[in-house]
Motif scaffolding. Structure first.
Motif, PDB file in Angstrom:
ATOM      1  N   ALA A  55       0.814  -1.217   0.000  1.00  0.00           N
ATOM      2  CA  ALA A  55       0.000   0.000   0.000  1.00  0.00           C
ATOM      3  C   ALA A  55       0.846   1.264   0.000  1.00  0.00           C
ATOM      4  O   ALA A  55       0.335   2.362  -0.232  1.00  0.00           O
ATOM      5  CB  ALA A  55      -0.923  -0.007   1.218  1.00  0.00           C
ATOM      6  N   ASP A  56       2.183   1.120   0.281  1.00  0.00           N
ATOM      7  CA  ASP A  56       3.056   2.301   0.301  1.00  0.00           C
ATOM      8  C   ASP A  56       3.339   2.837  -1.099  1.00  0.00           C
ATOM      9  O   ASP A  56       3.880   3.927  -1.255  1.00  0.00           O
ATOM     10  CB  ASP A  56       4.408   1.961   0.944  1.00  0.00           C
ATOM     11  N   TYR A  57       3.007   2.066  -2.120  1.00  0.00           N
ATOM     12  CA  TYR A  57       3.392   2.455  -3.476  1.00  0.00           C
ATOM     13  C   TYR A  57       2.239   3.140  -4.208  1.00  0.00           C
ATOM     14  O   TYR A  57       1.076   2.796  -4.012  1.00  0.00           O
ATOM     15  CB  TYR A  57       3.874   1.231  -4.254  1.00  0.00           C
ATOM     16  N   VAL A  58       2.617   4.105  -5.056  1.00  0.00           N
ATOM     17  CA  VAL A  58       1.617   4.875  -5.785  1.00  0.00           C
ATOM     18  C   VAL A  58       1.473   4.313  -7.202  1.00  0.00           C
ATOM     19  O   VAL A  58       2.475   4.063  -7.868  1.00  0.00           O
ATOM     20  CB  VAL A  58       2.040   6.358  -5.870  1.00  0.00           C
ATOM     21  N   VAL A  59       0.238   4.111  -7.626  1.00  0.00           N
ATOM     22  CA  VAL A  59      -0.005   3.524  -8.938  1.00  0.00           C
ATOM     23  C   VAL A  59       0.619   4.376 -10.040  1.00  0.00           C
ATOM     24  O   VAL A  59       0.501   5.596 -10.045  1.00  0.00           O
ATOM     25  CB  VAL A  59      -1.525   3.383  -9.193  1.00  0.00           C
ATOM     26  N   GLY A  60       1.339   3.708 -10.955  1.00  0.00           N
ATOM     27  CA  GLY A  60       1.917   4.401 -12.108  1.00  0.00           C
ATOM     28  C   GLY A  60       3.313   4.941 -11.855  1.00  0.00           C
ATOM     29  O   GLY A  60       3.964   5.434 -12.767  1.00  0.00           O
ATOM     30  N   GLU A  61       3.802   4.825 -10.610  1.00  0.00           N
ATOM     31  CA  GLU A  61       5.116   5.403 -10.316  1.00  0.00           C
ATOM     32  C   GLU A  61       6.222   4.358 -10.293  1.00  0.00           C
ATOM     33  O   GLU A  61       5.992   3.175 -10.015  1.00  0.00           O
ATOM     34  CB  GLU A  61       5.077   6.131  -8.968  1.00  0.00           C
ATOM     35  N   VAL A  62       7.443   4.835 -10.580  1.00  0.00           N
ATOM     36  CA  VAL A  62       8.625   3.989 -10.465  1.00  0.00           C
ATOM     37  C   VAL A  62       9.341   4.394  -9.187  1.00  0.00           C
ATOM     38  O   VAL A  62       9.756   5.542  -9.047  1.00  0.00           O
ATOM     39  CB  VAL A  62       9.558   4.196 -11.669  1.00  0.00           C
ATOM     40  N   ARG A  84       4.959   0.193  -9.789  1.00  0.00           N
ATOM     41  CA  ARG A  84       3.583  -0.108  -9.383  1.00  0.00           C
ATOM     42  C   ARG A  84       2.675   0.223 -10.545  1.00  0.00           C
ATOM     43  O   ARG A  84       2.573   1.389 -10.945  1.00  0.00           O
ATOM     44  CB  ARG A  84       3.221   0.745  -8.167  1.00  0.00           C
ATOM     45  N   GLU A  85       2.074  -0.817 -11.133  1.00  0.00           N
ATOM     46  CA  GLU A  85       1.080  -0.601 -12.180  1.00  0.00           C
ATOM     47  C   GLU A  85      -0.299  -0.828 -11.583  1.00  0.00           C
ATOM     48  O   GLU A  85      -0.421  -1.177 -10.400  1.00  0.00           O
ATOM     49  CB  GLU A  85       1.327  -1.550 -13.360  1.00  0.00           C
ATOM     50  N   LYS A  86      -1.317  -0.694 -12.416  1.00  0.00           N
ATOM     51  CA  LYS A  86      -2.676  -0.741 -11.873  1.00  0.00           C
ATOM     52  C   LYS A  86      -2.969  -2.078 -11.183  1.00  0.00           C
ATOM     53  O   LYS A  86      -3.448  -2.115 -10.061  1.00  0.00           O
ATOM     54  CB  LYS A  86      -3.705  -0.500 -12.999  1.00  0.00           C
ATOM     55  N   ASP A  87      -2.561  -3.162 -11.832  1.00  0.00           N
ATOM     56  CA  ASP A  87      -2.923  -4.447 -11.225  1.00  0.00           C
ATOM     57  C   ASP A  87      -1.779  -5.118 -10.474  1.00  0.00           C
ATOM     58  O   ASP A  87      -1.908  -6.270 -10.083  1.00  0.00           O
ATOM     59  CB  ASP A  87      -3.524  -5.407 -12.262  1.00  0.00           C
TER      60      ASP A  87
END
Ligand code: HEM
Ligand code: FES
Lengths: 260, 200
Positions: free
Chosen positions: B88-95, B109-112
Motif C-alpha cells: 500500500a506504500d506504493y503509488v499507482v503508475g510510479e517507479v 507499481r502498475e494498476k494491477d
C-alpha cells in the motif's frame, strides 16, 4: 693546489670505482665506457648514423621509456598520500589536489604522462610497422613489443580506477563487464555456462574480487597497478632493449652489408 | 709435369694412431642389457626423476594455490534478498527509486500489481536513470533507453533490462530477490514471481 687535490682525488679507489674510464676519445675507450656500465650495457655499443635520425625512429620508443620513468617516479611520490581503500581513496585524491604541496603537479604529471605514454607506444608501433622493422631478425622483438603494448594499456586501465570517483567506477564497470563474454573464462561467453561458470567464479570475479566493482576491486587494481604490472613491464623492457641490440641495432636501409 | 716446381705444401704423412682399446668393465650404474624395465631405475635415475617430480610438484601446487587464493570465500556485498515495505506504500503508475542506490532495483507499481527491475544496464552495466518527465529509463554511459516496462528502444543495449523476483513475505511486506532473474528474451516475464498482483 686545486689541480693537485683533484689529481689526488682521481687516484682514490672511490673515484676509480665510479668513473672507471677516462674521457679519451678512442674507439676502445668509448666502447668500454658503455660495456662496463650495468645501465648502459643494454644499449648497443655503437649506433649506426641513420639510427640517430629523428625522422626515422621518431624517438618514440625512447620517449615511451622516458614517460615510463616519469610515471614510476611520480607514482611512487603519489603513493605517500594515497590509501587504496574505498573509505579514503577519493578523499586522498582530493587532498592531493587541494592541500598537498606540489600534489597537483605530481598527480597531473602522472596522469598526463600516462595518457601520453599510451599515445607514444602506439606511434612507436606505427613507425616500426612503417619502416618494416618487424621483419626478421626482429620478429621476436615485435612480439615482445606487443606484450609491452598490452601491459601499457593494462597499466592505464588499472590506474584509471584509483581516484575512485564516478568516472573511474563506471569506466571500470564497463571495461570489466566485457570480461563476462570471454570464451571459456567468462560466465556469459562461449562455453562459459557449459563449464559451470557463474558471476561468482569466472575471470571477472578474479579481476574484481567480487561480483561487482567494489572495495576489493580497488585493492586488487592498486596492487596490480603499483607492483605487479610495472614489474612485469620492466622485465619485458629489459628484454626489448637487449633484443634491439642483439638484432643488430636499429633497423636501417638495406645496404647489402652489415651496418657496422 | 712431376718435376715442375709447385707452390703446394707437401704435408708430412701422419702416422696412424692405433692404440688397442682398453677393455672396460660394464659400468656399475647402468642397468644390465637384458633388464626389461622401461625405467631401468638405478640410483642416478631415481634422483633425476625424484628431483624433477619435486620441482614440478612444487611449481604446480604453488600455482594452483595462488590461483585459488584469488577467489575469495566470503563477499562483503549487499544481500540479494530484502524486504521493500508494504504494497500500500506504493503509488499507482510510479517507479520507486527508493532501493536503487542500495540494492540496484526499481519497483514499479502498475494498476494491477508490481514488478521489480534490476537497475543494471544490459549494455555494459552502468546504472540508468528514471526520467519521469520522459517516462523512460536512460543510461548515462552510452545512451541506452528503456520503456517503463524495461523494454529497450534506443541506444546500444541489446536486450531489455532484467526483472527480479518479487513476492509477498509472511508479514505482508513486499519481498525481492535480485539473484532470481526473469529475462524477457527467454519469455520469462509471465512466470511465477516476475509479477506481484495487487490484492488491496
Ligand atoms: C612500453 C612500451 C615500449 C617501449 C618503452 C619501447 C621502447 C623501444 C625503444 C627505446 C626502441 C629503440 C628504437 C626506437 O626508439 O624507436 C624500440 C625498438 C623496437 N620496438 Fe619498442 N617499445 C615499446 C613498445 C613496442 C611495441 C608496442 C612494439 C610493436 C608491437 C615494439 C616493437 C619494437 C621493435 C620491432 C623495435 C626494433 C625497431 C628497429 O630495430 O628499428 N615496441 N622500442
Ligand atoms: S552501459 Fe548503459 S548504455 Fe552502455
Amino acid at each position: 693546489m686545486l689541480t693537485q687535490l683533484r689529481d689526488q682525488f682521481r687516484k682514490t679507489d672511490v673515484y676509480k670505482s665510479i668513473f672507471r674510464h677516462s674521457y679519451q676519445d678512442t674507439q676502445r675507450n668509448r666502447a668500454l665506457q658503455i660495456v662496463d656500465n650495468v645501465f648502459l650495457h643494454l644499449h648497443p655499443v655503437r649506433v649506426p648514423r641513420h639510427a640517430t635520425n629523428l625522422g626515422y625512429t621518431w624517438g618514440m620508443g625512447g620517449i615511451t621509456f622516458l614517460l615510463f620513468i616519469v610515471l614510476t617516479i611520480t607514482g611512487v611520490i603519489l603513493m605517500f598520500y594515497y590509501r587504496p581503500t574505498a573509505q579514503y581513496a577519493y578523499e586522498d585524491m582530493k587532498y592531493l589536489m587541494n592541500d598537498v604541496p606540489f600534489g597537483p603537479l605530481m598527480r597531473n604529471m602522472h596522469r598526463w604522462a600516462a595518457h601520453a605514454m599510451v599515445l607514444t607506444v602506439m606511434l612507436h608501433m606505427f613507425r616500426v610497422f612503417l619502416t618494416g622493422s618487424y621483419k626478421p631478425p626482429r620478429q621476436f622483438n615485435w612480439v615482445v613489443g606487443v606484450i609491452l603494448l598490452v601491459l601499457t594499456l593494462l597499466l592505464s586501465f588499472s590506474g584509471y580506477l584509483l581516484p575512485w570517483d564516478q568516472l573511474a567506477i563506471w569506466a571500470v564497470t564497463v571495461g570489466t563487464n566485457m570480461a563476462r563474454a570471454t570464451p571459456l573464462l567468462g560466465h556469459e561467453g562461449p562455453f562459459g555456462p557449459e563449464l559451470g561458470l557463474r558471476a561468482d567464479n569466472d575471470v571477472r570475479f578474479v579481476l574484481l574480487g567480487g561480483t561487482e566493482v567494489g572495495p576489493p576491486t580497488l585493492l586488487r587494481f592498486y596492487v596490480g597497478h603499483c607492483i605487479f604490472l610495472p614489474l612485469i613491464a620492466v622485465i619485458f623492457m629489459v628484454v626489448h632493449f637487449w633484443r634491439v641490440r642483439k638484432d643488430g641495432g636499429i633497423s636501417g636501409p638495406d645496404t647489402g652489408k652489415k651496418n657496422f | 709435369m712431376a718435376d715442375q716446381p709447385t707452390n703446394e705444401v707437401v704435408k708430412p704423412v701422419q702416422p696412424q694412431i692405433a692404440a688397442a682399446p682398453i677393455p672396460r668393465k660394464p659400468k656399475q650404474d647402468r642397468a644390465p642389457e637384458e633388464d626389461p624395465g622401461i625405467w631401468r631405475m638405478n640410483r642416478r635415475n631415481a634422483l633425476w626423476v625424484g628431483g624433477w617430480l619435486a620441482f614440478f610438484g612444487f611449481i604446480i601446487t604453488s600455482t594452483v594455490g595462488a590461483l585459488r587464493y584469488m577467489f575469495p570465500r566470503v563477499l562483503f556485498e549487499p544481500p540479494t534478498k530484502f524486504k521493500a515495505g508494504l504494497p500500500a506504500d506504493y503509488v499507482v503508475g510510479e517507479v520507486s527509486e527508493k532501493y536503487k542506490d542500495e540494492k540496484r532495483v526499481w519497483i514499479v507499481r502498475e494498476k494491477d500489481g508490481f514488478y521489480a527491475i534490476i537497475s543494471i544496464c544490459t549494455h555494459l552495466g552502468c546504472t540508468p536513470r528514471w526520467l519521469p518527465s520522459d517516462n523512460k529509463f536512460k543510461c548515462p554511459c552510452h545512451g541506452s533507453g528503456f520503456y517503463k516496462s524495461a523494454i529497450n528502444f534506443e541506444g546500444p543495449a541489446p536486450r531489455p533490462l532484467e526483472r527480479a523476483f518479487i513476492g509477498l513475505a509472511d508479514d505482508g511486506q513486499i519481498e525481492i530477490d535480485r539473484s532470481v532473474k526473469f529475462l524477457y528474451e527467454k519469455g520469462e516475464w509471465g512466470k511465477q514471481g516476475s509479477f506481484l498482483e495487487y490484492k488491496g
